[in-house]
Design a protein around this motif. Structure first.
Motif, short mmCIF file in Angstrom:
data_model
loop_
_atom_site.label_atom_id
_atom_site.label_comp_id
_atom_site.label_asym_id
_atom_site.label_seq_id
_atom_site.Cartn_x
_atom_site.Cartn_y
_atom_site.Cartn_z
N ALA A 186 5.72 3.31 -2.13
CA ALA A 186 5.36 1.96 -2.57
C ALA A 186 6.46 1.36 -3.43
N ALA A 187 7.14 2.18 -4.23
CA ALA A 187 8.23 1.68 -5.06
C ALA A 187 9.42 1.26 -4.20
N ILE A 188 9.70 2.03 -3.14
CA ILE A 188 10.75 1.64 -2.20
C ILE A 188 10.40 0.31 -1.55
N ALA A 189 9.13 0.15 -1.20
CA ALA A 189 8.68 -1.12 -0.60
C ALA A 189 8.79 -2.27 -1.59
N LEU A 190 8.51 -2.03 -2.86
CA LEU A 190 8.66 -3.08 -3.87
C LEU A 190 10.13 -3.48 -3.99
N ALA A 191 11.02 -2.50 -3.93
CA ALA A 191 12.45 -2.80 -4.02
C ALA A 191 12.90 -3.68 -2.86
N SER A 192 12.40 -3.40 -1.67
CA SER A 192 12.80 -4.21 -0.51
C SER A 192 12.19 -5.61 -0.54
N PRO A 248 0.82 -1.21 0.00
CA PRO A 248 0.00 0.00 0.00
C PRO A 248 0.85 1.26 0.00
N HIS A 249 0.25 2.37 -0.34
CA HIS A 249 0.92 3.66 -0.17
C HIS A 249 1.33 3.80 1.29
N GLN A 250 2.56 4.21 1.50
CA GLN A 250 3.13 4.25 2.85
C GLN A 250 2.86 5.60 3.51
N ALA A 251 1.63 5.79 3.97
CA ALA A 251 1.24 7.07 4.55
C ALA A 251 1.03 6.99 6.05
N ASN A 252 0.43 5.91 6.49
CA ASN A 252 0.04 5.79 7.90
C ASN A 252 -0.22 4.31 8.17
N LEU A 253 0.38 3.79 9.22
CA LEU A 253 0.21 2.36 9.51
C LEU A 253 -1.24 2.02 9.82
N ARG A 254 -1.98 2.97 10.38
CA ARG A 254 -3.40 2.74 10.68
C ARG A 254 -4.21 2.56 9.39
N ILE A 255 -3.83 3.29 8.33
CA ILE A 255 -4.50 3.11 7.04
C ILE A 255 -4.24 1.71 6.51
#
Length: 315
Positions: free
Chosen positions: A280-286, A243-250
């Protein structure tokens, strides 16, 4: 089309929550309870949106010797925190590649720019105007942020990521972009004022975070369900949700609505803060090293101005 490789760049400086406690009295517990954020990255004085994008580009090309710079015939870049609105991040990357006479596009659709950029590439490929593309997403949030803002000053981090995308499969590890769906909902709620950045007036502000939260949860869930249904897949088929990395609650709200186990959601918000359209792209890379044949990955995003989207990938 296929994602051949992805790489990220993160600045070295780490800003923890104690920084905001010293500045404005917000406690570590208060911040983490509401956002999940524990640390975030801050660009150095000699870094900016363009330099971070260039470094991410160098890294992704180093990982892909079969994708030489000379073969790239399209660059699409996304950011809402530009270093220069004329010599854009896409131009900076083109200069780094030293590739002339190709389409170079910079866009801004807030935190959903990643998927809009990929969709633009899809269009160029469909029209046979390109076959190998770079999608660049880079945010220098701290250049526009006010740390003293007790409403949103503690949310933001800096970073960049680059995707190599080809029209044809180049390697067995490529991710097939099976489907992508984007939309805008700028006509609903407080989309026109909930999150703004007006450079001639002031930096990033978020006066209506609750409205953002409600619509982000609604639209990210809905568009994820739609893209799965359109491809005859169920939530059980999803290996990872990014998901878009905006808020863990989201994130937790979305996976709860979807009925997805928590361990299938990829999150970097805790360490990186909100890195905008790069998150999200950074998360995909990881996540890339963990991907296996048969995996299905859904990237789902929501941004200020209430733009949204989802992308279905498969290994």
């Amino acid at each position: 089309m296929y994602i051949h490789q992805v790489a990220a760049y993160l600045p070295a400086e780490v800003i923890d929550n104690a920084h905001f406690t010293r500045l404005n009295g917000l406690s570590h517990e208060w911040i983490t309870e509401r956002t999940g954020i524990r640390t975030r990255r801050k660009a150095a004085p000699d870094e900016n949106t363009n330099t971070m994008a260039v470094e991410a580009t160098r890294r992704v090309l180093a990982q892909a010797p079969d994708f030489p710079a000379a073969s790239i015939d399209l660059i699409v870049a996304g950011t809402y925190t530009p270093h220069d609105t004329i010599y854009t991040v896409a131009h900076a990357v083109q200069r780094e590649l030293d590739v002339s006479d190709i389409p170079v596009v910079s866009i801004s659709s807030a935190c959903s720019s990643l998927l809009n950029a990929v969709e633009i590439v899809e269009g160029y490929f469909a029209l046979n105007k390109a076959s190998r593309a770079l999608v660049v997403v880079s945010e220098h949030n701290t250049a526009y942020n006010n740390d003293l803002d007790t409403v949103a000053g503690h949310l933001w981090g800096d970073g960049a990521a680059v995707l190599l995308i080809s029209k044809e499969r180049l390697a067995p590890t490529d991710l097939f972009v099976r489907d992508i769906r984007t939309g805008g909902a700028g006509n609903i709620g407080k989309a026109n004022e909930s999150v703004t950045l007006k450079p001639v007036e002031r930096g990033i502000v978020m006066p209506y975070g609750k409205d953002v939260f409600i619509h982000a949860c609604t639209y990210m869930t809905r568009v994820t369900q739609q893209i799965l249904e359109r491809n005859q897949l169920s939530v059980d088929d999803v290996t990872y949700l990014i998901p878009h990395q905006a808020n863990l609650r989201i994130t937790k709200n979305v996976i709860q609505q979807l009925g997805l186990p928590e361990d299938r959601a990829v999150s970097n918000i805790e360490e990186l803060g909100n890195t905008g359209c790069a998150g999200a792209a950074i998360a995909l890379a990881s996540t890339w090293p963990e991907l296996r044949p048969g995996n299905h990955i859904v990237v789902t995003v929501f941004g200020g101005g209430y733009s949204y989207g989802a992308m279905l990938l498969e290994r």
